[in-house]
Design a protein around this motif. Sequence first.
Motif, short mmCIF file in Angstrom:
data_model
loop_
_atom_site.label_atom_id
_atom_site.label_comp_id
_atom_site.label_asym_id
_atom_site.label_seq_id
_atom_site.Cartn_x
_atom_site.Cartn_y
_atom_site.Cartn_z
N ASP A 165 0.70 -1.27 0.00
CA ASP A 165 0.02 -0.01 -0.05
C ASP A 165 0.86 1.29 -0.06
O ASP A 165 2.23 1.10 0.36
CB ASP A 165 -0.91 -0.12 0.98
CG ASP A 165 -2.12 -0.88 1.14
OD1 ASP A 165 -2.40 -1.59 0.02
OD2 ASP A 165 -2.72 -1.33 2.08
N SER A 166 0.16 2.57 0.00
CA SER A 166 1.07 3.68 -0.27
C SER A 166 0.22 4.60 0.99
O SER A 166 -0.67 4.49 1.11
CB SER A 166 0.82 4.36 -1.57
OG SER A 166 1.27 5.73 -1.42
N VAL A 167 1.27 5.23 1.70
CA VAL A 167 0.81 5.93 2.84
C VAL A 167 1.57 7.29 2.95
O VAL A 167 2.87 7.36 2.62
CB VAL A 167 1.02 5.08 4.26
CG1 VAL A 167 2.26 4.92 4.64
CG2 VAL A 167 0.39 6.11 5.26
N THR A 168 1.11 8.32 3.20
CA THR A 168 1.65 9.55 3.27
C THR A 168 1.58 10.28 4.60
O THR A 168 0.46 10.52 5.39
CB THR A 168 1.01 10.71 2.29
OG1 THR A 168 1.42 10.30 0.79
CG2 THR A 168 1.87 12.11 2.25
N LEU A 169 2.65 10.81 5.32
CA LEU A 169 2.91 11.42 6.56
C LEU A 169 2.86 12.91 6.11
O LEU A 169 3.86 13.29 5.27
CB LEU A 169 4.19 10.98 7.55
CG LEU A 169 4.08 9.45 7.72
CD1 LEU A 169 5.20 9.09 8.25
CD2 LEU A 169 2.96 9.24 8.59
N ASN A 170 1.86 13.63 6.57
CA ASN A 170 2.01 15.15 6.40
C ASN A 170 2.35 16.10 7.74
O ASN A 170 1.62 15.55 8.69
CB ASN A 170 0.53 15.75 5.83
CG ASN A 170 0.46 15.20 4.63
OD1 ASN A 170 1.10 15.29 3.69
ND2 ASN A 170 -0.77 14.42 4.47
N CYS A 171 3.21 16.78 7.39
CA CYS A 171 3.73 17.75 8.75
C CYS A 171 3.71 19.04 8.46
O CYS A 171 4.05 19.70 7.46
CB CYS A 171 5.26 17.42 9.11
SG CYS A 171 6.03 18.03 10.56
N GLU A 172 2.78 19.87 9.30
CA GLU A 172 2.37 21.31 8.87
C GLU A 172 2.70 22.00 10.13
O GLU A 172 2.57 22.01 11.35
CB GLU A 172 0.76 21.28 8.80
CG GLU A 172 0.32 22.56 8.40
CD GLU A 172 -1.04 22.64 8.05
OE1 GLU A 172 -1.75 23.66 8.07
OE2 GLU A 172 -1.71 21.52 8.13
N VAL A 173 3.31 23.29 9.92
CA VAL A 173 3.46 24.44 10.97
C VAL A 173 2.64 25.47 10.39
O VAL A 173 2.71 25.99 9.33
CB VAL A 173 5.00 24.52 10.91
CG1 VAL A 173 5.11 25.89 12.06
CG2 VAL A 173 5.96 23.51 11.32
N ARG A 174 1.67 25.88 11.43
CA ARG A 174 0.97 27.18 11.17
C ARG A 174 1.66 28.27 10.84
O ARG A 174 1.25 29.12 10.20
CB ARG A 174 -0.23 27.21 12.31
CG ARG A 174 -1.01 25.77 12.25
CD ARG A 174 -2.18 25.98 13.15
NE ARG A 174 -3.06 25.05 13.08
CZ ARG A 174 -4.23 24.96 14.00
NH1 ARG A 174 -4.33 26.03 14.82
NH2 ARG A 174 -4.98 23.80 13.98
N ASP A 175 2.69 28.64 11.92
CA ASP A 175 3.52 29.70 11.42
C ASP A 175 4.10 30.15 10.03
O ASP A 175 4.87 28.98 9.72
CB ASP A 175 4.37 30.09 12.71
CG ASP A 175 5.41 31.24 12.78
OD1 ASP A 175 5.02 32.01 13.35
OD2 ASP A 175 6.43 31.02 11.72
N THR A 176 4.21 31.13 9.37
CA THR A 176 4.63 31.22 8.39
C THR A 176 5.75 32.24 8.16
O THR A 176 6.08 32.96 7.29
CB THR A 176 3.57 31.65 7.25
OG1 THR A 176 2.89 33.14 8.01
CG2 THR A 176 2.31 30.80 7.31
#
Length: 1212
Positions: free
Chosen positions: A554-565
């Motif tokens: 299978d394929s899996v994606t880990l997404n990492c997000e920082v709200r500060d820009t």
Amino acid sequence: MELFATPLLLWAMSLVHLEHTEGVSPPASVVIRPNRTQLFEDEFVSLSCEPKDKSAGWRLRWSTHRDERSQCPQGWRSETRSACSTSRLQTWDRGVYWCESESGQHSNAVKLIVNLKPSPVLRVSPQSWLAEGDSVTLSCEVRDTSLNWTFLWYRAVLFSRTGPSREHSPHVSYNGNPYHVELLPDSSRGAGGSYTLSPAALEHTGVYVCRAEGGDPTYQTDYSDVQRLWVTGVSPPASVVIRPNRTQLFEDEFFFLSCEPKDKSAGWRLRWSTHRDERSQCPQDWRSETRSACSTSRLQTSDRGVYWCESESGQHSNAVNLTMNRKPRPVLRVSPQSWLAEGDSVTLSCKVRDTSLNWTFLWYRAVLFSRTGPSREHSPHVSYNGNPYHVELLPDSSRGAGGSYTLSPAALEHTGVYVCRAEGGDPTYQTDYSDVQRLWVTGVSPPASVVIRPNRTQLFEDEFVSLSCEPKDKSAGWRLRWSTHRDERSQCPQGWRSETRSACSTSRLQTWDRGVYWCESESGQHSNAVNLTMNRKPRPVLRVSPQSWLAEGDSVTLNCEVRDTSLNWTLLWYRAVLFSRTGPSREHSPHVSYNGNPYHVELLPDSSRGAGGSYTLSPAALEHTGVYVCRAEGGDPTYQTDYSDVQCLWVTGVSPPASVVIRPNRTQLFEDEFVSLSCEPKDKSAGWRLRWSTHRDERSKCPQGWRSETRSACSTSRLQTSDRGVYWCESESGQHSNAVNLTINRKPRPVLIVSPQSWLAEGDSVTLSCEVRDTSLNWTFLWYRAVLFSRTGPSREHSPHVSYNGNPYHVELLPDSSRGAGGSYTLSPAALEHTGLYVCRAEGGDPTYQTDYSDVQRLWVTGVSPPASVVIRPNRTQLFEDEFVSLSCEPKDKSAGWRLRWSTHRDERSQCPQGWRSETRSACSTSRLQTWDRGVYWCESESGQHSNAVNLTMNRKPRPILRVSPQSWLAEGDSVTLSCEVRDTSLNWTFLWYRAVLFSRTGPSREHSPHVSYNGKSYHVELLPHSSRGAEGSYTVGHAALEHTGLYVCRAEGGDPTYQTDYSDVQCLWVTARDMSLESPDHPVTERDPLTLRSTSQPVPSTIGAKVLRDRSLSEAQTTPEITSVFLRHEGPDDSTHPQQEQPPEQEDTSTGKTPVLLVTLLCLCVLGAGTMAAMWLRSRSAALQSTSGTPSSGHGEPLTDAPGHGSTAGL
């Protein structure tokens, strides 16, 4: 005969009085002083009983909020046995008062209304400030309209040594001083409520009050509040001198007032009308400069008001009205901004909201105090960031006098701190300084620079930062300055470290460090300025898509997000590994926490693949199973965020090296269920252990509360909701088994429903339905009968059981239970032996899981001829609280061994319900039935046979509602209806009517008589002789008589045997006698003069008798004269006149002789019932007098004559 104007002639009206015959008028009267029923609080009132026959034994009675337990109402004074008085009437004294004799006779009744003591409102129109010759009106108003008020006008004069004493004079209070009041000589001019002064003169200056009076005897209201009038002449004898010379002043301002008489005479003093007392020579906290001058250096808002001068002889100066505003504080604003480049333009605007003065604005620069500068004690100063600054007026301050100060073009030397203030008036008044505003002007090449590390102005909490000053000429004497929430009292901000004299740093930046930083030399030069913003330390959010459960490939994606820009973030990816003995130590490794265990983090070799925020595994392999975290970094030097929360991935292969074995073999489980989890490696290798991701810690070999069966197996007999989550096996080398996700539901409890009903006749059909809401298993249903434990049956300890009505029942599986395996168990046709208790449960899964038992449902099957019957007394199933009831078992064969059974809120642990009495072994009774006795009752034999069953319903004990229509106040002859109503409709009610009589020494005793309570006293009740007239609920008195006055109650009864409700509340009836009086004429009368009688009720009596007075002596020898013309006028409750005939009959001129005048007094008898009214007669003398006798106009009444058909019939 002629009319002689002699002393013997008296007005007929003055001699008219009423005389009542026995049974017509009440035997006694309530006499009230003052003679009115609308009274006021704190007024004096006296009530007394005056019997006509002067008999004793009468006492005052009342229906108010006062108890009747004493001779007079509480707080009243007993004057005699039949008279009471109070000097301070209260609102709760309102109500009805009457007299009652020991034999039960009643007087008339009076209804007292007690209003709050009125306080007049005094107003001045158009204003209190007047010039000589103006017109002013004082208006006095009382809202109460119960009396015809007359208004009195007073002048309030300050008490003096030579005037009246305060103790013996009526007085009012004004500004904390007592004033005695003097009635104005022309007070009567304002009797209607308005007192006008026109034209106003100087001597009208003063203090005025009013009050109102009315009634007989006279009642006076309180005094009104005080109103002051000021009348100013063209040339008053003295002037009030004020400095500064304005009436609009400010808090904390200096102020001076003095009296300057034109003739320089002494004896003048300052007076005022403010919130300050007038008990001293000057207002409180002011300073007395001379006898006639006062001053204050700190004016207060409480000093606002009117000031004037007054001489010892009572002359007045002009008056001044001072208004007091808060000390104004200017608002300083910068436009367009505080950050400037050389050559830009900036405007400072100073604004004061107060518009009472023509303000001029002053502009200042704020300079930090230094050793060589002015001292703080002798210089005006402001505060900024906790440091004191002295203020220096700008050389060109006048440029901004209008409120705007513009710098264009801005230069480096304009960098600094600015304030403004305003001034106005004569002498000059200055406001406070405004808040501080700072300007920063940055040049192309400032003499020094602020160096910041890291080289950015957008920073984060807990970050390291260093700020230093670097002058171009390498000169010394520069230091760091700041405008933040930190004080400037040290070389560096609080909590920072001083690296050098001109450099500061901190390793843990805080949000209150945000603000502006710059460098400043000892000579006042400035560097550029930097504005630091501070954000919270960012924490990335890690998400898995599409899911954490994967199959190989299978394929899996880990997404990492920082709200500060604020930075260009680069993402880093890590694997979290449980600390072990052979791995790195916890002290020297970055780590995260997961399920209470510490994990060290290892950067993924290909972390750079996810630098943009997404890390994809495709295809997923078994070795990808594990725990992942991410973080972000950015900036120069690099700043790193915290680690994200942990995310787990589980990758299951076609043939993993080990398996998790679960018993029972399902992942949807229930609370309190047994479950076992174990690791089974394919190669039988050791070193495997169970792992989990739940709310349980991983600090032990098995979850908390579980039991370790082997090193790789755990079990629990009571599964909990906190055990829900993922379980897998892991080897010491890091290999993983498949993973199982356990869901835990609450233990299901079936719901048992009976349709169509639990009450059955032999041959009917009934269906028991068992339902479980949980759908995770394919449920099969089991059906049981619940049997009461007995000595010969199974023991409670070793048998499954349920509880019903507090008793334990063991359950027996029905032989044909399988018929209801689908959830429905039908009995058709129902037989007597089906009567009993039923329960169900469900089971499913492999191994089998069983739910709890359902609640108990009872079936009652009644045959055509059951072997026994339940006998209920009274013979009805709808009963009432506190009623007596008896239930007994009557078997047809007279056999023994039957007992009463019940299904209510009462336990079945005894022979009879709790609180009931056992009459025999098979009969129970209670004299006070309760609401929790409602339910089903039946009889059961020792062999299990059943009688019929009865369902008892229980209502609250009904209480009738008694109403009076149209009203409780009646005149003799009126009609009144008492209505008694019971809301309960379960019985055919019959109504009983009673009179309530006060207990007395000679009457029945309270212990042995039914009684009610009224106004705190007990009354025994007596059934009315003709109570049956109101059996349907309405009792009408068609012609009310005086003896109908009294207290009434009702009750209802119904059923067999008879059940009686409570008594209703008490209702009072008052019946008052009717009256008749002479209305006209108001002059001496002669024969054939018309006479009009006014009746306060209708109809008018039909017969008239007469008694004659001659020279004030009753004439016994006169024959009954002929009545020729008496007119009746009826004035009813609506005060309307009811004419009965248009014109009186005309009389002929038949008399020619003269006879002496007879003075007649009319002794009118107000006939109430079948009584008669005394006739009056007059002789005629001459045709001339006959022709001059007036005829009443239409609408005044009907003439009564003795001719047939002319009598007025009256009856009850």
